[in-house]
Design a protein around this motif. Structure first.
Motif, PDB file in Angstrom:
ATOM      1  N   GLU A  93       0.848  -1.190   0.000  1.00  0.00           N
ATOM      2  CA  GLU A  93       0.000   0.000   0.000  1.00  0.00           C
ATOM      3  C   GLU A  93       0.884   1.241   0.000  1.00  0.00           C
ATOM      4  O   GLU A  93       1.924   1.284   0.680  1.00  0.00           O
ATOM      5  CB  GLU A  93      -0.923   0.011   1.219  1.00  0.00           C
ATOM      6  N   LYS A  95       1.207   5.266   0.673  1.00  0.00           N
ATOM      7  CA  LYS A  95       0.593   6.373   1.402  1.00  0.00           C
ATOM      8  C   LYS A  95       1.481   7.606   1.366  1.00  0.00           C
ATOM      9  O   LYS A  95       2.678   7.518   1.629  1.00  0.00           O
ATOM     10  CB  LYS A  95       0.357   5.982   2.874  1.00  0.00           C
ATOM     11  N   LYS A  97       1.009   9.990   3.484  1.00  0.00           N
ATOM     12  CA  LYS A  97       1.228  10.134   4.924  1.00  0.00           C
ATOM     13  C   LYS A  97       0.156   9.334   5.643  1.00  0.00           C
ATOM     14  O   LYS A  97      -0.991   9.304   5.215  1.00  0.00           O
ATOM     15  CB  LYS A  97       1.143  11.606   5.339  1.00  0.00           C
ATOM     16  N   SER A  98       0.527   8.671   6.730  1.00  0.00           N
ATOM     17  CA  SER A  98      -0.446   7.875   7.458  1.00  0.00           C
ATOM     18  C   SER A  98      -0.005   7.708   8.900  1.00  0.00           C
ATOM     19  O   SER A  98       1.046   8.213   9.309  1.00  0.00           O
ATOM     20  CB  SER A  98      -0.621   6.499   6.790  1.00  0.00           C
ATOM     21  N   THR A  99      -0.828   7.011   9.679  1.00  0.00           N
ATOM     22  CA  THR A  99      -0.484   6.694  11.067  1.00  0.00           C
ATOM     23  C   THR A  99      -0.401   5.173  11.189  1.00  0.00           C
ATOM     24  O   THR A  99      -0.983   4.438  10.381  1.00  0.00           O
ATOM     25  CB  THR A  99      -1.550   7.216  12.047  1.00  0.00           C
ATOM     26  N   LYS A 102      -3.858   3.501  11.384  1.00  0.00           N
ATOM     27  CA  LYS A 102      -4.554   3.367  10.105  1.00  0.00           C
ATOM     28  C   LYS A 102      -3.907   2.302   9.225  1.00  0.00           C
ATOM     29  O   LYS A 102      -4.596   1.571   8.507  1.00  0.00           O
ATOM     30  CB  LYS A 102      -4.565   4.713   9.375  1.00  0.00           C
ATOM     31  N   ILE A 103      -2.585   2.217   9.290  1.00  0.00           N
ATOM     32  CA  ILE A 103      -1.874   1.217   8.496  1.00  0.00           C
ATOM     33  C   ILE A 103      -2.262  -0.187   8.928  1.00  0.00           C
ATOM     34  O   ILE A 103      -2.555  -1.061   8.100  1.00  0.00           O
ATOM     35  CB  ILE A 103      -0.348   1.425   8.620  1.00  0.00           C
ATOM     36  N   GLN A 106      -5.854  -1.069   7.765  1.00  0.00           N
ATOM     37  CA  GLN A 106      -5.962  -1.363   6.338  1.00  0.00           C
ATOM     38  C   GLN A 106      -5.329  -2.702   5.982  1.00  0.00           C
ATOM     39  O   GLN A 106      -5.904  -3.494   5.229  1.00  0.00           O
ATOM     40  CB  GLN A 106      -5.324  -0.259   5.510  1.00  0.00           C
ATOM     41  N   THR A 125       3.301  -1.485   3.761  1.00  0.00           N
ATOM     42  CA  THR A 125       2.867  -0.110   3.487  1.00  0.00           C
ATOM     43  C   THR A 125       4.094   0.777   3.361  1.00  0.00           C
ATOM     44  O   THR A 125       5.014   0.695   4.195  1.00  0.00           O
ATOM     45  CB  THR A 125       1.954   0.434   4.601  1.00  0.00           C
ATOM     46  N   ASP A 127       5.197   4.585   3.542  1.00  0.00           N
ATOM     47  CA  ASP A 127       4.816   5.926   3.995  1.00  0.00           C
ATOM     48  C   ASP A 127       5.816   6.923   3.394  1.00  0.00           C
ATOM     49  O   ASP A 127       6.953   7.027   3.844  1.00  0.00           O
ATOM     50  CB  ASP A 127       4.848   5.968   5.527  1.00  0.00           C
TER      51      ASP A 127
END
Length: 326
Positions: A93, A95, A97-99, A102-103, A106, A125, A127
């Motif tokens: 995945e 992103k 930007k994410s936390t 949330k990662i 998902q 993921t 980032d």
């Protein structure tokens, strides 16, 4: 939809041209509408892969056989990057930007859907803003990894699937029904799609603002309307008593749901007549409301002036001749 080479895909930098170019490569039915930041993140990830080896030919081969931005039909579950081998599946995945919270959410959802392929799944993921790569373990623990870890997995993966990816995923495999598989629903062996989550959030947010409102959930058969309605009932039951009205044939699963769900009463539509008492309920949810008789609808509206009411219906469905005569 076919797999693509990510290096070839990212040679186009014009945001206006990219959708058509991508469609030519992947043969998807409809063009994408990517954001500039999404393409920037994709190119950055490709550059990281290219940096792993001085052998450009080897790196280019590593970027082959990817399905980019695939969405499971009907349930709107999207995956940024998928690479499917006979030995294992790689999901990455992307992103801006994410936390970490949330990662994890998902990737756990992704694992649920990808487990249907019946082979090990490696979940990552990227980032972009934080320049970090994350991996989710078999036990749902999140950890950071290096790009070489992903590169090695890509290098050792074998026997790639390269046909139409839609052949591997059927919405019916994931959209459980609370009515036909109540045990799975009660054990929460399902995930709402992003679209369902959005609808659910909007309804609950509006109810918090105004507890006396009317809502409608519509969609074609098999799109998860009933699942969303019963999920809403469970969520709303934590703040008030719920009445769920089931229209149509009464399935066996209804009895188990009625016995097990707390603060939720489920009634067949035939129970809704002039003597029915709506007063104990704060929330009323009507499944398959296109089968609701007009006199029942009038009664509900008359007695729900201070309640939140949610209707789920298929706008293309109508009453049968026998129902119209009843």
């Amino acid at each position: 939809m076919q797999s693509v080479n990510l290096f070839q895909l990212t040679r186009i930098t014009d945001i206006e041209v990219f959708p058509l170019y991508e469609q030519q490569l992947s043969h998807r039915k409809e063009c994408l509408s990517p954001k500039t930041e999404e393409l920037t993140t994709l190119r950055s990830f490709v550059d990281l892969i290219l940096s792993c080896s001085g052998n450009i030919s080897q790196s280019l081969q590593t970027l082959n056989w990817f399905y980019y931005s695939f969405t499971i039909p009907k349930i709107s579950k999207e995956f940024d990057l998928l690479r499917i081998g006979k030995d294992y599946v790689i999901n990455i995945e992307l992103k801006k930007k994410s936390t970490e919270e949330k990662i994890v959410k998902q990737l756990k959802q992704n694992k649920y859907y990808l487990n249907s392929l019946c082979r090990p799944v490696h979940l990552f993921t990227y980032d972009y803003d934080n320049q970090k790569l994350y991996s989710l373990s078999e036990h749902d623990a999140l950890s950071t990894v290096e790009i070489l870890d992903i590169y090695t997995l890509l290098q050792t993966q074998e026997d790639f699937y390269c046909d139409d990816i839609e052949n591997l995923f059927k919405a019916s495999d994931f959209l459980i029904s609370p009515l036909s598989t109540p045990e799975r629903f009660l054990r929460k062996e399902y995930f709402l799609s992003s679209q369902q989550e959005e609808v659910s959030k909007r309804i609950i947010d509006e109810i918090h603002k105004d507890s006396t409102a009317y809502f409608g959930i519509t969609g074609d058969p098999g799109t998860g309307k009933t699942l969303l309605l019963y999920d809403l009932a469970v969520r709303l039951s934590k703040i008030g008593k719920c009445c769920v009205i089931h229209c149509g044939m009464v399935p066996e699963g209804l009895e188990l749901l009625n016995k097990t769900l707390v603060n939720v009463d489920i009634w067949p539509a035939k129970a809704i007549h002039t003597d029915f008492e709506f007063a104990p309920y704060q929330f009323i949810l009507v499944d398959e409301s296109h089968r609701f008789y007009s006199k029942q609808f009038d009664l509900l509206i008359e007695q729900s002036t201070e309640k939140a009411v949610i209707f789920s219906f298929d706008a293309n469905q109508i009453l049968s001749q026998s129902e119209q005569r009843a």
